[in-house]
Scaffold this active site. Structure first.
Site, PDB file in Angstrom:
ATOM      1  N   SER A 114       0.842  -1.202   0.000  1.00  0.00           N
ATOM      2  CA  SER A 114       0.000   0.000   0.000  1.00  0.00           C
ATOM      3  C   SER A 114       0.880   1.256   0.000  1.00  0.00           C
ATOM      4  O   SER A 114       1.880   1.340   0.725  1.00  0.00           O
ATOM      5  CB  SER A 114      -0.881   0.023   1.251  1.00  0.00           C
ATOM      6  N   THR A 125      -9.377  -0.631   3.193  1.00  0.00           N
ATOM      7  CA  THR A 125      -9.079  -0.992   1.816  1.00  0.00           C
ATOM      8  C   THR A 125      -9.461  -2.433   1.522  1.00  0.00           C
ATOM      9  O   THR A 125     -10.051  -3.124   2.367  1.00  0.00           O
ATOM     10  CB  THR A 125      -7.596  -0.662   1.482  1.00  0.00           C
ATOM     11  N   LYS A 176     -14.309  -2.991   2.229  1.00  0.00           N
ATOM     12  CA  LYS A 176     -15.066  -1.733   2.164  1.00  0.00           C
ATOM     13  C   LYS A 176     -16.570  -1.905   2.383  1.00  0.00           C
ATOM     14  O   LYS A 176     -17.234  -1.007   2.888  1.00  0.00           O
ATOM     15  CB  LYS A 176     -14.820  -1.051   0.820  1.00  0.00           C
ATOM     16  N   GLU A 226     -24.672   9.933   5.059  1.00  0.00           N
ATOM     17  CA  GLU A 226     -25.841   9.618   4.229  1.00  0.00           C
ATOM     18  C   GLU A 226     -25.514   9.174   2.801  1.00  0.00           C
ATOM     19  O   GLU A 226     -25.984   8.131   2.338  1.00  0.00           O
ATOM     20  CB  GLU A 226     -26.755  10.841   4.201  1.00  0.00           C
ATOM     21  N   ASP A 256     -13.594   7.644  -1.987  1.00  0.00           N
ATOM     22  CA  ASP A 256     -13.204   7.112  -3.303  1.00  0.00           C
ATOM     23  C   ASP A 256     -13.980   7.795  -4.427  1.00  0.00           C
ATOM     24  O   ASP A 256     -13.470   7.959  -5.536  1.00  0.00           O
ATOM     25  CB  ASP A 256     -13.496   5.602  -3.385  1.00  0.00           C
ATOM     26  N   ASN A 308     -19.747  -8.269 -13.993  1.00  0.00           N
ATOM     27  CA  ASN A 308     -19.148  -8.913 -12.819  1.00  0.00           C
ATOM     28  C   ASN A 308     -19.352 -10.414 -12.863  1.00  0.00           C
ATOM     29  O   ASN A 308     -20.355 -10.912 -13.375  1.00  0.00           O
ATOM     30  CB  ASN A 308     -19.754  -8.354 -11.525  1.00  0.00           C
TER      31      ASN A 308
END
Ligand code: NAP
Length: 288
Positions: A22, A69, A73, A85, A109, A158
């Site tokens: 990282s 990470t 998440k 919110e 992000d 996906n």
């Protein structure tokens, strides 16, 4: 890092599964050093079974906040006291702030992805078409960025179709002007959607350091020169996916700018300090 760590040093850091590579500790500690702040950013490698305990320890150890990470998440949300919110709608948290024992989840992000695109030749998202590969936490943030900026169409591919379906359910009613299509990795659909697209994003983990010879798009003939090809991965800096895209004449961008821009937004949430993203990005590029 500040030259001296003392009893008042505020601890921040990153929680993830494989974080040896990282760049977040480097980015944050460079900011801390440059601005002489009494903070210290540490890497916390956490196994999935220990995630709940690790989140509880943020309170117990009075850690000011952490980044979350890959691959936690989405999973981390159940351990938080509150979720901001718009982050709740995204369904993925990459930043936790500890305010006197109350842990609140945020997602930086989304803004990180937007700013990295604005930086890159001022790519305008509005009325464009995008293909997103993946439907995990990062794909949720990328899709939200694209929808907020008025993309005409986003097609999500996906392996697990159910996860792409959930993203569509989350966002469709909030962004009725954009169309959201979902697919499993089916060659014909991929071919058709990539052909029409302006932007192709790898938001899967395929191509990270443990799978250097893998690409989420095995058919490299699908790349074309009018695509901007974006890989959220930054280690390695040029994945096989990006190398093949570049060879096909596409413009490419890796995950480093997004990492820097989301990082400075997280840093602001913990410290109240606004840092200039371009400067930090330049500083990290010079070091690496
Ligand atoms: P995640 O929630 O675990 O999602 C992983 C995604 O990859 C899922 O869509 C998963 O598909 C797919 N995937 C994994 N292995 C696969 C395989 N062998 N074949 C097909 N699909 C596969 O992870 P994430 O948090 O979204 O992160 C994804 C990537 O983005 C990571 O590399 C992460 O480092 C990067 N990232 C970078 C930034 C940045 O700032 N640059 C920010 C966020 C994330 P299934 O749903 O079918 O499992």
């Amino acid at each position: 890092m500040k030259k001296e760590i003392n009893g008042k040093t505020k601890i921040i850091g990153v929680i993830g599964k494989n974080i040896e590579n990282s760049l977040s500790p480097l980015i944050h500690n460079q900011i801390i050093l440059k601005h002489s702040l009494n903070f210290c950013y540490l890497p916390f490698q956490v196994a999935e079974i220990d995630l709940g305990k690790a989140i509880k320890s943020i309170r117990a150890l009075n850690v000011r906040g952490v980044n979350i990470t890959f691959p936690y998440k989405e999973k981390v949300i159940e351990f938080l006291d509150e979720v901001e919110e718009s982050t709740r709608r995204i369904g993925a948290v990459n930043t936790i702030v500890n305010n006197k024992g109350i842990l609140t989840g945020y997602n930086t992000d989304v803004i990180g992805f937007k700013k990295s695109l604005q930086d890159n030749g001022k790519f305008v998202i509005k009325e464009k078409k995008a293909v997103v590969l993946g439907a995990g936490g990062a794909a949720r943030a990328v899709t939200c960025s694209l929808l907020e900026e008025g993309i005409e169409e986003v097609s999500i591919f996906n392996r697990t179709l159910e996860k792409a379906k959930k993203i569509k359910q989350n966002f469709s009613s909030f962004f009725p002007r954009s169309s959201i299509n979902i697919f499993s990795f089916e060659q014909n659909d991929l071919k058709e959607k990539i052909k029409e697209a302006n932007l192709l994003v790898n938001a899967t983990s395929i191509g990270m350091e443990s799978q250097l010879d893998n690409t989420p798009l095995p058919d490299k003939k699908l790349f074309h020169p009018s695509l901007l090809v974006y890989d959220l991965i930054y280690h390695p800096a040029r994945t096989l996916f990006l190398r093949e895209a570049e060879r096909a004449g596409a413009k490419i961008i890796n995950g480093l700018p997004m990492l820097v821009y989301q990082g400075i937004e997280s840093f602001y949430l913990w410290s109240g300090l606004k840092v200039e993203g371009k400067e930090v990005l330049e500083m990290i590029r010079q070091i690496k």
